[in-house]
Design a protein around this motif. Structure first.
Motif, PDB file in Angstrom:
ATOM      1  N   LEU A 289       0.831  -1.199   0.000  1.00 39.86           N
ATOM      2  CA  LEU A 289       0.000   0.000   0.000  1.00 39.86           C
ATOM      3  C   LEU A 289       0.872   1.259   0.000  1.00 39.86           C
ATOM      4  O   LEU A 289       0.583   2.227  -0.700  1.00 39.86           O
ATOM      5  N   MET A 290       1.947   1.229   0.760  1.00 36.94           N
ATOM      6  CA  MET A 290       2.851   2.385   0.810  1.00 36.94           C
ATOM      7  C   MET A 290       3.543   2.598  -0.531  1.00 36.94           C
ATOM      8  O   MET A 290       3.715   3.737  -0.971  1.00 36.94           O
ATOM      9  N   ILE A 291       3.912   1.520  -1.219  1.00 38.15           N
ATOM     10  CA  ILE A 291       4.538   1.644  -2.540  1.00 38.15           C
ATOM     11  C   ILE A 291       3.557   2.283  -3.517  1.00 38.15           C
ATOM     12  O   ILE A 291       3.922   3.157  -4.309  1.00 38.15           O
ATOM     13  N   GLY A 292       2.301   1.871  -3.466  1.00 40.81           N
ATOM     14  CA  GLY A 292       1.276   2.459  -4.327  1.00 40.81           C
ATOM     15  C   GLY A 292       1.073   3.934  -4.049  1.00 40.81           C
ATOM     16  O   GLY A 292       0.941   4.743  -4.969  1.00 40.81           O
ATOM     17  N   ALA A 293       1.058   4.294  -2.781  1.00 44.84           N
ATOM     18  CA  ALA A 293       0.899   5.697  -2.406  1.00 44.84           C
ATOM     19  C   ALA A 293       2.091   6.520  -2.888  1.00 44.84           C
ATOM     20  O   ALA A 293       1.930   7.636  -3.388  1.00 44.84           O
ATOM     21  N   VAL A 294       3.289   5.970  -2.772  1.00 43.36           N
ATOM     22  CA  VAL A 294       4.490   6.668  -3.240  1.00 43.36           C
ATOM     23  C   VAL A 294       4.428   6.867  -4.752  1.00 43.36           C
ATOM     24  O   VAL A 294       4.745   7.953  -5.261  1.00 43.36           O
ATOM     25  N   ALA A 295       3.997   5.842  -5.491  1.00 42.27           N
ATOM     26  CA  ALA A 295       3.888   5.964  -6.949  1.00 42.27           C
ATOM     27  C   ALA A 295       2.865   7.032  -7.328  1.00 42.27           C
ATOM     28  O   ALA A 295       3.102   7.849  -8.227  1.00 42.27           O
ATOM     29  N   PHE A 296       1.724   7.047  -6.639  1.00 38.38           N
ATOM     30  CA  PHE A 296       0.702   8.057  -6.912  1.00 38.38           C
ATOM     31  C   PHE A 296       1.244   9.454  -6.638  1.00 38.38           C
ATOM     32  O   PHE A 296       1.126  10.356  -7.462  1.00 38.38           O
ATOM     33  N   PHE A 297       1.863   9.641  -5.477  1.00 36.63           N
ATOM     34  CA  PHE A 297       2.379  10.961  -5.128  1.00 36.63           C
ATOM     35  C   PHE A 297       3.563  11.366  -5.997  1.00 36.63           C
ATOM     36  O   PHE A 297       3.755  12.548  -6.281  1.00 36.63           O
ATOM     37  N   PHE A 298       4.354  10.385  -6.441  1.00 31.89           N
ATOM     38  CA  PHE A 298       5.448  10.698  -7.363  1.00 31.89           C
ATOM     39  C   PHE A 298       4.885  11.294  -8.644  1.00 31.89           C
ATOM     40  O   PHE A 298       5.374  12.311  -9.128  1.00 31.89           O
ATOM     41  N   LEU A 299       3.843  10.658  -9.189  1.00 33.67           N
ATOM     42  CA  LEU A 299       3.231  11.193 -10.404  1.00 33.67           C
ATOM     43  C   LEU A 299       2.614  12.560 -10.151  1.00 33.67           C
ATOM     44  O   LEU A 299       2.652  13.441 -11.004  1.00 33.67           O
ATOM     45  N   PHE A 300       2.024  12.720  -8.974  1.00 32.74           N
ATOM     46  CA  PHE A 300       1.374  13.993  -8.676  1.00 32.74           C
ATOM     47  C   PHE A 300       2.386  15.120  -8.519  1.00 32.74           C
ATOM     48  O   PHE A 300       2.179  16.221  -9.019  1.00 32.74           O
ATOM     49  N   PHE A 301       3.480  14.875  -7.849  1.00 35.42           N
ATOM     50  CA  PHE A 301       4.440  15.946  -7.564  1.00 35.42           C
ATOM     51  C   PHE A 301       5.545  16.093  -8.605  1.00 35.42           C
ATOM     52  O   PHE A 301       6.313  17.051  -8.555  1.00 35.42           O
ATOM     53  N   GLN A 302       5.656  15.161  -9.549  1.00 34.56           N
ATOM     54  CA  GLN A 302       6.696  15.231 -10.572  1.00 34.56           C
ATOM     55  C   GLN A 302       6.490  16.456 -11.450  1.00 34.56           C
ATOM     56  O   GLN A 302       5.394  16.699 -11.954  1.00 34.56           O
TER      57      GLN A 302
END
Length: 177
Positions: A137-150
């Motif tokens: 779940l944490m990996i998924g959240a990191v991927a989502f936030f990476f796309l959001f903040f990139q």
């Protein structure tokens, strides 16, 4: 003679473009009209184009709201009207999940196009739905936030114009003197 400043195929200036035939007068041979990403929901149901951070977040929220509306609202109405039928309920839930997942993946792909990162970042949040565990779940959240903040790539790239900026100033030709 009119030339375009930037190759739509590789996103580089024509002086640096490996595809541009310098002996040919006119546009790069790979030039096509760039995708117009100036409207908020242009190409909403398509993986083509680019979207910015806010568009990505809004699209994900719309997909989640759509899924929740169909899963809880429509299923409850059908159950109340026609009686509980597990087969119909499951079909509605599966179809709504698939539609929401496709919308989130398309938004992620367009966000990857805008940020210049690999496509698989768009798939990670959806794959995590099928997995269990806090670490996943944490990996998924990191991927989502990476796309959001990139940060977005400035200017044209092979996926079109910058999101939410006027189309014509980005693709205007400059007259060579």
């Amino acid at each position: 003679m009119a030339i375009i400043e930037q190759c739509n195929h590789c996103g580089r200036s024509l002086s640096e473009c490996p595809y541009y035939d310098k002996d040919h007068v006119g546009l790069c041979r790979n030039y096509v009209n760039p995708i117009d990403n100036s409207h908020f929901f242009s190409h909403f149901f398509s993986p083509k184009g680019r979207i910015g951070r806010v568009q990505y977040l809004v699209t994900v929220l719309i997909a989640v709201a759509f899924y929740a509306l169909l899963e809880y609202g429509v299923v409850a109405i059908i159950d109340k009207t026609y009686g509980q039928n597990e087969v119909i309920d499951r079909v509605i839930i599966i179809v709504s999940f698939i539609l929401a997942a496709v919308l989130v993946v398309f938004a992620g792909l367009k966000r990857c196009h805008d940020a210049g990162v690999d496509w698989w970042y768009a798939i990670i949040p959806i794959l995590l739905i099928f997995a269990t565990g806090l670490a996943v779940l944490m990996i998924g959240a990191v991927a989502f936030f990476f796309l959001f903040f990139q940060k977005s790539i400035d200017g044209l790239n092979e996926f079109g114009t910058e999101p939410l900026k006027p189309y014509l100033p980005q693709v205007e030709w400059k007259e060579e003197k």
